[in-house]
Design an enzyme around this catalytic site. Structure first.
Site, short mmCIF file in Angstrom:
data_model
loop_
_atom_site.label_atom_id
_atom_site.label_comp_id
_atom_site.label_asym_id
_atom_site.label_seq_id
_atom_site.Cartn_x
_atom_site.Cartn_y
_atom_site.Cartn_z
N HIS A 287 0.83 -1.22 0.00
CA HIS A 287 0.00 0.00 0.00
C HIS A 287 0.86 1.26 0.00
CE1 HIS A 287 -4.00 1.93 1.48
NE2 HIS A 287 -3.23 2.84 0.88
N HIS B 82 1.54 5.16 -2.21
CA HIS B 82 1.11 6.15 -3.21
C HIS B 82 2.36 6.73 -3.86
CE1 HIS B 82 -3.14 6.19 -1.88
NE2 HIS B 82 -2.60 5.84 -0.72
N LEU B 83 2.49 6.54 -5.16
CA LEU B 83 3.68 7.05 -5.87
C LEU B 83 3.41 8.35 -6.63
CD1 LEU B 83 5.36 3.78 -7.22
CD2 LEU B 83 6.03 5.17 -5.25
N ARG B 84 2.13 8.71 -6.74
CA ARG B 84 1.71 10.01 -7.30
C ARG B 84 1.94 10.21 -8.79
NH1 ARG B 84 -1.42 10.43 -3.05
NH2 ARG B 84 -0.43 11.23 -1.16
N ASN C 164 -4.92 6.33 -7.14
CA ASN C 164 -5.46 7.71 -7.11
C ASN C 164 -4.45 8.72 -7.67
OD1 ASN C 164 -3.84 7.36 -4.82
ND2 ASN C 164 -5.12 8.65 -3.51
N ASP D 255 -8.69 3.19 -3.30
CA ASP D 255 -8.06 3.87 -2.16
C ASP D 255 -8.07 5.40 -2.26
OD1 ASP D 255 -6.85 3.66 0.40
OD2 ASP D 255 -5.06 4.46 -0.52
N HIS E 285 -10.39 0.55 1.14
CA HIS E 285 -10.31 1.73 2.01
C HIS E 285 -11.71 1.89 2.59
CE1 HIS E 285 -9.31 6.15 2.77
NE2 HIS E 285 -10.63 6.11 2.91
N ASP F 42 1.05 2.88 3.74
CA ASP F 42 0.16 3.89 3.17
C ASP F 42 0.97 5.15 2.89
OD1 ASP F 42 -2.03 5.15 2.11
OD2 ASP F 42 -3.11 5.40 4.01
N HIS G 128 3.24 14.21 0.33
CA HIS G 128 2.60 15.46 -0.12
C HIS G 128 3.64 16.56 -0.17
CE1 HIS G 128 -1.52 14.11 -0.16
NE2 HIS G 128 -1.37 13.54 1.02
O1 DOR Z 1 -4.03 9.62 4.45
C1 DOR Z 1 -4.32 9.21 3.35
N1 DOR Z 1 -3.68 9.64 2.25
N2 DOR Z 1 -5.30 8.32 3.24
C2 DOR Z 1 -5.78 7.94 2.05
O2 DOR Z 1 -6.68 7.15 2.02
C3 DOR Z 1 -5.24 8.52 0.80
C4 DOR Z 1 -3.87 8.99 0.98
C5 DOR Z 1 -3.42 9.88 -0.13
O3 DOR Z 1 -3.58 9.51 -1.29
O4 DOR Z 1 -2.83 10.95 0.16
ZN ZN Z 2 -3.64 4.80 0.75
ZN ZN Z 3 -6.80 4.67 2.07
#
Ligand code: DOR
Ligand code: ZN
Ligand code: ZN
Length: 421
Positions: free
Chosen positions: A54, A56-58, A88, A146, A173, A299, A303
């Site tokens: 889990h 996120h690579l953006r 996402n 997610d 999620h 997770d 950011h």
């Molecule tokens: O804290 C989170 N950040 N929860 C999520 O479900 C998405 C994730 C994000 O993509 O930044």
């Molecule tokens: Zn996530």
């Molecule tokens: Zn999530």
């Protein structure tokens, strides 16, 4: 190559062995091995390469926050040899073209294995199922919405059935958007103290219960993402006891922090689901111990400072986790005596790999030579300025931890080596 003299975690045991790799595989495990370039790993612990299902690579779309290269660098620095990236992005990973793009970037970047997770619905809009078959054929290893839940129970039920037809699992999620209603923190003492809008546990639990009901009725597997509530853990425990094919993950922040951390309004503590109360934190540890929670994921939600240096209500949700997960987990769970080192290795390598049928996750002859070498005795202080991830958003700045990754080996090649200070 021969990795010599490390203490290796093999199954339930920790023993001093040499590991010889050949053609990207583990060729031999034993004492006094010879026949190849030697790397002396005395004093280090060898773990099966860590697996994070889990992340996120953006990329594509939010490269200001992270890209596949910076994310993969953070992964190998954190000891991860395989990661699964959530859909996402922009465009959303909801078709074979985006999956193919990520697999091409994985090859270019050539650091760790990157497995795309496809969206459940087109554009993650909750209306129509995404092109599941095409994504599977292009290399997607699971499906997830997610960042949110699929609002329609009917669509979620169809998704589980189509996913299963293609040999994929849904990673859920769990969040009832109506019930969250703009809440940004856990509802309780600290939401009252700060005046920040709270979100009740039921917002998470109701969707956990829904996914369990669907999995049970359809006799299909389901995986619950980032469990944070004591009550959600109890739902999963009871479901497992009656044979429901449910697996579940949690993250280091849910067993190391509580919502007390929000009282200074540090937006690095803003995460979804929110940090909960001490009762929940203890239940997360208990859930890890008794097997209700199968694995630990980050997770990893990098950011940009622009998304975090704003008032709490407006800040983005998420914690940059790849570079701190192993040390936080080792310190909070193994050093403290809650889990043994082999149990932690299981939660961070073998079980997550098994949940998504990924190769690897174990040190055994014939397995991919994915290995993580760490100095478990090294104490260090978390400093986001040292992160290679673009996401410096961590609530753990200044926290002292044990366990420092020294080498990360993927398919027999050293992809990360800590620079000597
Ligand atoms: O804290 C989170 N950040 N929860 C999520 O479900 C998405 C994730 C994000 O993509 O930044
Ligand atoms: Zn996530
Ligand atoms: Zn999530």
């Amino acid at each position: 190559m021969i990795f010599k003299n490390a203490q290796a975690v093999i199954g339930g045991e920790v023993k001093k062995v040499d590991i010889r790799t050949e053609n990207g595989l583990i060729a031999e495990i034993g004492e006094n091995l010879s026949g190849g370039e030697v790397l002396d790993c005395a004093g280090l612990t060898a773990l099966a390469g860590l697996v994070d299902i889990h992340v996120h690579l953006r990329e594509p779309g939010f490269e200001k926050k992270e890209n596949i290269e910076s994310g993969a660098r953070a992964a190998v620095k954190g000891g991860f040899t395989q990661i699964c990236c959530m859909p996402n992005t922009s465009p959303v990973i909801d078709n074979k073209v985006v999956v193919t793009y990520i697999k091409a970037r994985e090859k270019e970047v050539n650091l760790c294995k990157i497995h795309p997770v496809g969206a459940i619905t087109k554009g993650q809009e909750g209306q129509e199922l995404a092109a599941i078959g095409g994504m599977k054929h292009a290399g997607a290893v699971a499906l997830s919405e997610d960042g949110k839940s699929v609002p329609s129970t009917k669509i979620m039920s169809l998704a589980m059935q189509y996913a299963s037809d293609f040999g994929l699992k849904c990673l859920c999620h769990c969040e009832d958007r109506e019930l969250v209603d703009g809440g940004v923190v856990n509802e309780g003492y600290y939401s009252t103290l700060t005046g920040l809008k709270g979100s009740i546990r039921a917002a998470e639990d109701i969707i956990i219960a829904r996914e369990i009901c669907l999995a049970e009725s359809l006799d299909l597997p389901v995986h619950i993402c980032h469990v944070s509530t004591y009550s959600g853990i109890q739902l999963i425990r009871e479901a497992k006891a009656r044979g429901v094919r449910v697996t579940a993950e949690t993250c280091p922040h849910y067993f190391t922090l509580t919502d007390e951390a929000i009282k200074e309004f540090d937006t690095n503590t803003k995460v979804n689901p929110p940090l909960r109360a001490e009762k929940d934190r203890l239940a997360v540890i208990e859930g890890l111990k008794d097997g209700t929670l199968d694995c630990i994921v980050t997770d990893h939600a990098p950011h940009h400072a622009d998304d975090k240096n704003v008032e709490y209500n407006l800040a983005a949700f998420g914690i940059s986790g790849l570079e701190t997960s192993f040390a936080l987990s080792y310190t909070a769970l193994v050093k403290s005596g809650e889990l043994t080192l082999p149990q932690l290795a299981e939660k961070m390598s073998a079980t997550p790999a098994e949940i998504l049928s990924l190769k690897g996750g174990k040190i055994e002859v014939g397995a991919p030579a994915d290995l993580t070498f760490a100095d478990l005795n090294e104490e260090w202080t978390i400093d986001p300025d040292e992160f290679v991830s673009k996401g410096k958003n961590t609530p753990f700045t200044g926290v002292k931890v044990y366990g420092r990754v020294k080498y990360t080996v993927v398919d027999g090649e050293i992809k990360y080596e800590e620079k000597r200070k």
